[in-house]
Write an enzyme that holds these catalytic residues in place. Structure first.
Site, PDB file in Angstrom:
ATOM      1  N   CYS A  94       0.850  -1.180   0.000  1.00  0.00           N
ATOM      2  CA  CYS A  94       0.000   0.000   0.000  1.00  0.00           C
ATOM      3  C   CYS A  94       0.888   1.233   0.000  1.00  0.00           C
ATOM      4  O   CYS A  94       1.447   1.603   1.042  1.00  0.00           O
ATOM      5  CB  CYS A  94      -0.922   0.001   1.213  1.00  0.00           C
ATOM      6  SG  CYS A  94      -1.961   1.478   1.309  1.00  0.00           S
ATOM      7  N   HIS A  96      -0.017   4.482  -0.669  1.00  0.00           N
ATOM      8  CA  HIS A  96      -0.578   5.654   0.030  1.00  0.00           C
ATOM      9  C   HIS A  96      -0.501   5.469   1.540  1.00  0.00           C
ATOM     10  O   HIS A  96      -0.284   6.428   2.285  1.00  0.00           O
ATOM     11  CB  HIS A  96      -2.017   5.918  -0.437  1.00  0.00           C
ATOM     12  CG  HIS A  96      -3.080   5.267   0.395  1.00  0.00           C
ATOM     13  ND1 HIS A  96      -3.531   3.979   0.158  1.00  0.00           N
ATOM     14  CD2 HIS A  96      -3.776   5.716   1.466  1.00  0.00           C
ATOM     15  CE1 HIS A  96      -4.457   3.673   1.049  1.00  0.00           C
ATOM     16  NE2 HIS A  96      -4.631   4.710   1.853  1.00  0.00           N
TER      17      HIS A  96
END
Length: 340
Positions: A94, A96
């Protein structure tokens, strides 16, 4: 499903519009000697799953909520580890979230940082070891650069039958496996006006590929599975490199509001193979809400018996709040519900 009996504390951030909920206290013990082992434990633990659902489900979350459990690093080479979660389970990467965790670690003093200059926050995630380089000025975080694991191409122009007609999907890896599809090839644009259709085709492509050979990680079956579908629009070539807009539909119909960090790495692998992005050039990657990541090829490497790339994605994350969540044992909704 067990009922969480204690309070769970969180700090919420957003990166380019995409939420990231950091659990700071109250999560159950997550056993294992590595992040990947702890991910397997979490997936099979009713107690851990109950807390994930409590935080991601309505009324405390929503179908597009995202977050992470803080866990120990694999060794002393990283500052901490994290398990990324969403409405359907646990992802392998991930970007972000890594950007948000870098900002959080510096803002809270978890990783000491000077008020002016760059500080590396090293994080162990299921796909490997990544770095969030946090740039501060005047005592405030100004930007975060996410240094990812190696990215590479897995397949080109895989034919698929969908309700939108036949399509050709490219498959690449950026810490998770993504399918890429030009939005115009199915008569869509990356815009809120086509939001339901983008979700529909994104889900179709993901599940059409998920049980095929193209959904297999080359060396670790724990990283198998098509995580999401990236629908993109090509906006041409800027002075510094290509400019694209995308929306990533991941998990089972969840929509990334940001340009998607690990998905951007996966897009870079395809653009580099097409000769559109070289070391030193920059991809301007816009999201469905017109936020932007700036992404670069840092180095070319050999990985998994193929050509790969080391990438960096630049963005910024902002704290949106803190909360202490709990569950009344008499609440008939329990750990909550989801509407999609």
């Amino acid at each position: 499903m067990p009922i969480p009996t204690g309070a769970v504390s969180v700090t919420d951030y957003h990166t380019a519009g995409e939420p990231f909920r950091i659990v700071t206290a109250g999560q159950p013990e997550i056993l294992g000697s590595t992040v990947l082992e702890r991910r397997q434990f979490a997936q099979s633990s009713p107690e851990v799953e109950a807390v994930r659902k409590l935080l991601v489900n309505e009324p405390r979350g929503h179908a597009d909520m995202y977050g992470g459990f803080l866990i120990p690093a694999d060794d002393d080479g990283a500052d901490f580890g994290v398990l990324f979660w969403h409405k359907d389970g646990y992802s392998t990467a991930c970007g972000h979230g890594t950007i948000a965790l870098g900002a959080w670690a510096v803002n809270t003093g978890r990783v000491p940082a000077a008020g002016d200059g760059d500080t590396d926050v090293v994080i162990d995630v299921p796909s490997g070891r990544v770095t969030a380089r946090v740039s501060c000025a005047g005592g405030r975080v100004r930007r975060v650069t996410f240094g990812n694991v190696a990215s590479y191409v897995l397949a080109r122009k895989v034919p698929l039958s969908t309700s939108f007609g036949p399509v050709l999907a490219d498959v690449s890896y950026g810490g998770a496996i993504y399918a890429s599809l030009e939005a115009a090839s199915v008569g869509l644009t990356v815009s809120a006006a086509h939001y339901p259709q983008l979700i529909a085709i994104g889900r179709e492509v993901k599940w059409a590929l998920n049980d095929t050979q193209w959904a297999r990680h080359p060396s670790d079956r724990r990283l198998d599975g098509v995580y999401g579908t990236i629908l993109f629009e090509d906006l041409g070539q800027d002075q510094d490199g290509p400019h694209q807009r995308n929306v990533t539909v991941f998990a089972d119909g969840e929509v990334d509001r940001s340009p998607c960090g690990s998905g951007t790495s996966a897009r870079i692998a395809l653009l580099a193979e097409d000769g559109r992005l070289a070391v030193g050039q920059r991809l301007r990657h816009d999201s469905i809400i017109d936020t932007t990541f700036l992404a670069r090829v840092v180095a070319e490497v050999d990985v998994e018996d193929r050509a790969g790339l080391i990438t960096e994605i630049e963005g910024v994350a902002y704290q949106t709040g803190t909360a202490i969540f709990s569950l009344d044992p008499d609440d008939p909704l329990g750990t909550g519900f989801l509407l999609r």
